[in-house]
Design a protein around this motif. Structure first.
Motif, PDB file in Angstrom:
ATOM      1  N   ARG A  79       0.599  -0.697  -0.129  1.00  0.00           N
ATOM      2  CA  ARG A  79      -0.430  -0.544   0.104  1.00  0.00           C
ATOM      3  C   ARG A  79       1.237   1.584  -0.021  1.00  0.00           C
ATOM      4  NH1 ARG A  79      -5.166  -1.960   4.167  1.00  0.00           N
ATOM      5  NH2 ARG A  79      -5.506  -3.496   3.295  1.00  0.00           N
ATOM      6  N   ALA A  80       0.202   2.663  -0.911  1.00  0.00           N
ATOM      7  CA  ALA A  80       0.981   3.642  -1.156  1.00  0.00           C
ATOM      8  C   ALA A  80      -0.181   4.944  -0.326  1.00  0.00           C
ATOM      9  CB  ALA A  80       1.857   3.677  -2.189  1.00  0.00           C
ATOM     10  N   GLN A  81       0.744   5.664  -0.134  1.00  0.00           N
ATOM     11  CA  GLN A  81      -0.388   7.102   0.565  1.00  0.00           C
ATOM     12  C   GLN A  81       0.131   8.316  -0.158  1.00  0.00           C
ATOM     13  OE1 GLN A  81      -0.091   8.775   4.420  1.00  0.00           O
ATOM     14  NE2 GLN A  81      -2.495   9.233   4.430  1.00  0.00           N
ATOM     15  N   PHE A  82      -0.651   8.527  -1.081  1.00  0.00           N
ATOM     16  CA  PHE A  82      -0.766   9.983  -1.665  1.00  0.00           C
ATOM     17  C   PHE A  82      -2.011  10.979  -0.834  1.00  0.00           C
ATOM     18  CE2 PHE A  82       0.365   6.731  -4.487  1.00  0.00           C
ATOM     19  CZ  PHE A  82       1.084   6.761  -4.518  1.00  0.00           C
ATOM     20  N   ILE A  83      -0.464  12.304  -0.535  1.00  0.00           N
ATOM     21  CA  ILE A  83      -1.560  13.071  -0.031  1.00  0.00           C
ATOM     22  C   ILE A  83      -1.562  14.664  -0.942  1.00  0.00           C
ATOM     23  CG2 ILE A  83      -1.331  14.849   1.775  1.00  0.00           C
ATOM     24  CD1 ILE A  83       0.495  12.594   3.488  1.00  0.00           C
ATOM     25  N   PHE A  84      -2.784  14.970  -1.140  1.00  0.00           N
ATOM     26  CA  PHE A  84      -3.359  16.085  -2.305  1.00  0.00           C
ATOM     27  C   PHE A  84      -3.396  17.754  -1.493  1.00  0.00           C
ATOM     28  CE2 PHE A  84      -5.049  11.683  -3.711  1.00  0.00           C
ATOM     29  CZ  PHE A  84      -4.321  11.907  -5.112  1.00  0.00           C
ATOM     30  N   GLU A  85      -3.239  17.952  -2.643  1.00  0.00           N
ATOM     31  CA  GLU A  85      -3.016  19.577  -2.000  1.00  0.00           C
ATOM     32  C   GLU A  85      -3.973  20.545  -2.066  1.00  0.00           C
ATOM     33  OE1 GLU A  85      -0.453  21.447  -4.336  1.00  0.00           O
ATOM     34  OE2 GLU A  85       1.930  20.724  -3.543  1.00  0.00           O
ATOM     35  N   SER A  86      -5.648  19.649  -2.633  1.00  0.00           N
ATOM     36  CA  SER A  86      -6.491  20.473  -2.877  1.00  0.00           C
ATOM     37  C   SER A  86      -7.746  19.212  -3.037  1.00  0.00           C
ATOM     38  CB  SER A  86      -6.500  20.655  -4.361  1.00  0.00           C
ATOM     39  OG  SER A  86      -6.998  20.690  -5.609  1.00  0.00           O
ATOM     40  N   GLU A  87      -9.312  19.483  -2.289  1.00  0.00           N
ATOM     41  CA  GLU A  87      -9.928  18.956  -2.716  1.00  0.00           C
ATOM     42  C   GLU A  87     -10.526  18.375  -4.097  1.00  0.00           C
ATOM     43  OE1 GLU A  87     -12.630  16.381  -1.245  1.00  0.00           O
ATOM     44  OE2 GLU A  87     -11.815  17.437   0.115  1.00  0.00           O
ATOM     45  N   ALA A  88     -10.384  19.424  -5.152  1.00  0.00           N
ATOM     46  CA  ALA A  88     -10.118  19.301  -6.578  1.00  0.00           C
ATOM     47  C   ALA A  88      -9.440  17.680  -7.294  1.00  0.00           C
ATOM     48  CB  ALA A  88     -10.266  19.858  -6.630  1.00  0.00           C
ATOM     49  N   ASP A  89      -7.848  17.522  -6.749  1.00  0.00           N
ATOM     50  CA  ASP A  89      -7.209  16.615  -6.973  1.00  0.00           C
ATOM     51  C   ASP A  89      -7.921  16.044  -6.667  1.00  0.00           C
ATOM     52  OD1 ASP A  89      -5.813  18.828  -8.712  1.00  0.00           O
ATOM     53  OD2 ASP A  89      -4.256  18.612  -7.420  1.00  0.00           O
ATOM     54  N   LEU A  90      -8.447  15.060  -4.787  1.00  0.00           N
ATOM     55  CA  LEU A  90      -8.070  14.117  -4.347  1.00  0.00           C
ATOM     56  C   LEU A  90      -9.417  13.797  -5.492  1.00  0.00           C
ATOM     57  CD1 LEU A  90      -8.400  11.527  -2.009  1.00  0.00           C
ATOM     58  CD2 LEU A  90     -10.061  13.914  -1.176  1.00  0.00           C
ATOM     59  N   GLN A  91     -10.644  14.045  -5.481  1.00  0.00           N
ATOM     60  CA  GLN A  91     -12.596  14.093  -5.980  1.00  0.00           C
ATOM     61  C   GLN A  91     -11.889  13.094  -7.529  1.00  0.00           C
ATOM     62  OE1 GLN A  91     -14.567  13.210  -4.709  1.00  0.00           O
ATOM     63  NE2 GLN A  91     -13.307  13.497  -2.881  1.00  0.00           N
ATOM     64  N   HIS A  92     -10.882  14.127  -8.476  1.00  0.00           N
ATOM     65  CA  HIS A  92     -10.481  13.843  -9.453  1.00  0.00           C
ATOM     66  C   HIS A  92     -10.142  12.293  -9.718  1.00  0.00           C
ATOM     67  CE1 HIS A  92      -8.519  13.917 -14.274  1.00  0.00           C
ATOM     68  NE2 HIS A  92      -8.116  13.681 -13.446  1.00  0.00           N
ATOM     69  N   VAL A  93      -9.180  11.963  -8.414  1.00  0.00           N
ATOM     70  CA  VAL A  93      -8.227  11.134  -8.571  1.00  0.00           C
ATOM     71  C   VAL A  93      -9.580   9.527  -8.960  1.00  0.00           C
ATOM     72  CG1 VAL A  93      -6.639   9.094  -7.208  1.00  0.00           C
ATOM     73  CG2 VAL A  93      -6.417  12.023  -8.021  1.00  0.00           C
ATOM     74  N   LEU A  94     -10.421  10.545  -7.226  1.00  0.00           N
ATOM     75  CA  LEU A  94     -11.205   9.056  -7.178  1.00  0.00           C
ATOM     76  C   LEU A  94     -12.472   8.750  -7.634  1.00  0.00           C
ATOM     77  CD1 LEU A  94     -11.967  10.492  -3.421  1.00  0.00           C
ATOM     78  CD2 LEU A  94     -10.575   8.036  -4.126  1.00  0.00           C
ATOM     79  N   THR A  95     -12.428  10.031  -8.835  1.00  0.00           N
ATOM     80  CA  THR A  95     -13.377   9.212 -10.142  1.00  0.00           C
ATOM     81  C   THR A  95     -13.411   9.061 -10.827  1.00  0.00           C
ATOM     82  OG1 THR A  95     -14.079  11.782 -10.129  1.00  0.00           O
ATOM     83  CG2 THR A  95     -15.488  10.636  -8.094  1.00  0.00           C
ATOM     84  N   LYS A  96     -12.372   8.886 -11.821  1.00  0.00           N
ATOM     85  CA  LYS A  96     -11.974   9.561 -13.131  1.00  0.00           C
ATOM     86  C   LYS A  96     -11.058   8.115 -12.774  1.00  0.00           C
ATOM     87  CE  LYS A  96     -13.578  13.196 -14.204  1.00  0.00           C
ATOM     88  NZ  LYS A  96     -14.568  13.595 -15.207  1.00  0.00           N
ATOM     89  N   GLY A  97     -11.359   7.449 -12.505  1.00  0.00           N
ATOM     90  CA  GLY A  97     -10.874   5.820 -12.302  1.00  0.00           C
ATOM     91  C   GLY A  97     -11.464   4.825 -13.392  1.00  0.00           C
ATOM     92  N   PRO A  98     -11.275   3.480 -13.641  1.00  0.00           N
ATOM     93  CA  PRO A  98      -9.954   2.863 -12.111  1.00  0.00           C
ATOM     94  C   PRO A  98      -8.548   3.240 -13.389  1.00  0.00           C
ATOM     95  CG  PRO A  98     -10.976   1.228 -14.094  1.00  0.00           C
ATOM     96  CD  PRO A  98     -11.918   2.654 -14.141  1.00  0.00           C
ATOM     97  N   TRP A  99      -6.941   3.126 -12.224  1.00  0.00           N
ATOM     98  CA  TRP A  99      -5.998   3.667 -12.467  1.00  0.00           C
ATOM     99  C   TRP A  99      -5.240   2.208 -13.102  1.00  0.00           C
ATOM    100  CZ3 TRP A  99      -6.434   8.711 -14.386  1.00  0.00           C
ATOM    101  CH2 TRP A  99      -6.771   9.731 -13.773  1.00  0.00           C
TER     102      TRP A  99
END
Length: 306
Positions: A84-104
């Protein structure tokens, strides 16, 4: 000469754990502490899980995913476990982009991810959002409830599109389904009506590049499939106990060879088309000076024939 990667020797701790020799330790009481600052620090983060450990290493994911997301300068990654790896974002917009634009995926193999939580759900990191194309439903059955019922066994159906955007085609309908990463993917489902009539359908997973041809799981390729290993062991012993299982494994081997041929075919086609495009830019005099060069139209036709 290609040399196989040297296998890393297990540590003493890893050997003890593999042998289940790590006994329960003593109980230690931890006093109540203020952790709000750490909760806030991790609130804008996701946890990514390696589904195929043979090709995904935590350090590799930390380096590979930010460029894939287009966020090299806006996200910080670190390993937080063996897979497992953790990725910490600077903005809510970037976080939601990664969560909703998958799969990766990395190296063609999927990864699962979820937003970090202090109390993760039971299915944490065990779901992947796939847009699934459903083919085979008759026109009079193209209703949201039908699609939700058909795909419900695969996971939670989040959204259904009965009509493709900017298209008049009804070749397929789409649905966003959170598929269980621990179960084999289903590529065919049969709808059975109350009248007894059955309707076979085919399911295409968008963005899916690789899967085990034998068991249809996302956690390994066919060379590492437990069913494949079992088949090899039975072959060596001269015992094939389950004919249906044997046929299934043999079909996966044929499919694997076919996949290799398709990869070679695509490479050759790309080269021929590239050569055809370059010839179009040459004047007749230049073409005559190049020995053995076929015409651009002929090359394009050759690419289609292959």
């Amino acid at each position: 000469m290609n040399r196989g990667r040297k296998r890393k020797e297990p540590t003493l701790f890893e050997e003890l754990r593999e042998l289940e020799l790590l006994e329960e330790g003593g109980m230690v009481d931890i006093p109540d502490l203020e952790v709000e600052d750490l909760i806030e620090e991790n609130s804008l983060s996701v946890i990514v899980r390696c589904l195929n450990p043979s090709v995904h290493k935590v350090g590799g994911l930390v380096k590979a995913l930010p460029p894939i997301w287009g966020m090299e300068d806006r996200v910080r990654g670190r390993g937080v476990g063996e897979d497992r790896a953790q990725f910490i974002f600077e903005s809510e917009a970037d976080l939601q982009h990664v969560l909703t634009k998958g799969p990766w995926f990395v190296n063609g193999w999927m990864v699962s991810l979820d937003q970090w939580s202090i109390n993760p759900a039971p299915d944490f990191l065990q779901r992947i959002p796939f847009w699934i194309r459903v083919r085979g439903l008759p026109i009079h059955m193209l209703k949201k409830q039908v699609v939700e019922t058909l795909l419900g066994p695969l996971g939670r159906v989040e959204e259904v599109e009965l009509h493709a955007k900017n298209s008049n085609s009804l070749e397929y309908v789409r649905a966003l389904v959170y598929v269980n990463t621990e179960e084999p993917l289903q590529f065919r489902m049969t709808a059975r009506l109350k009248s007894g009539v059955t309707i076979p359908t085919e399911l295409e997973y968008e963005k899916l590049l690789k899967v085990c041809f034998t068991c249809k799981k996302l956690s390994h390729d066919q060379s590492r499939c437990p069913l494949q290993v079992q088949m090899v062991q039975e072959e060596r012993r001269g015992v094939l106990r389950n004919p249906l299982f044997t046929i299934k494994v043999l079909k996966s081997r044929v499919a694997e060879k076919a996949q290799e041929w398709l990869r070679v075919k695509r490479v050759v086609q790309r080269k021929l088309r590239k050569q055809a495009r370059s010839l179009k830019d040459l004047d007749p005099v230049q073409k005559d000076k190049i020995p053995g060069v076929a015409g651009s139209v002929a090359l394009e036709r050759e690419a289609e024939v292959i």
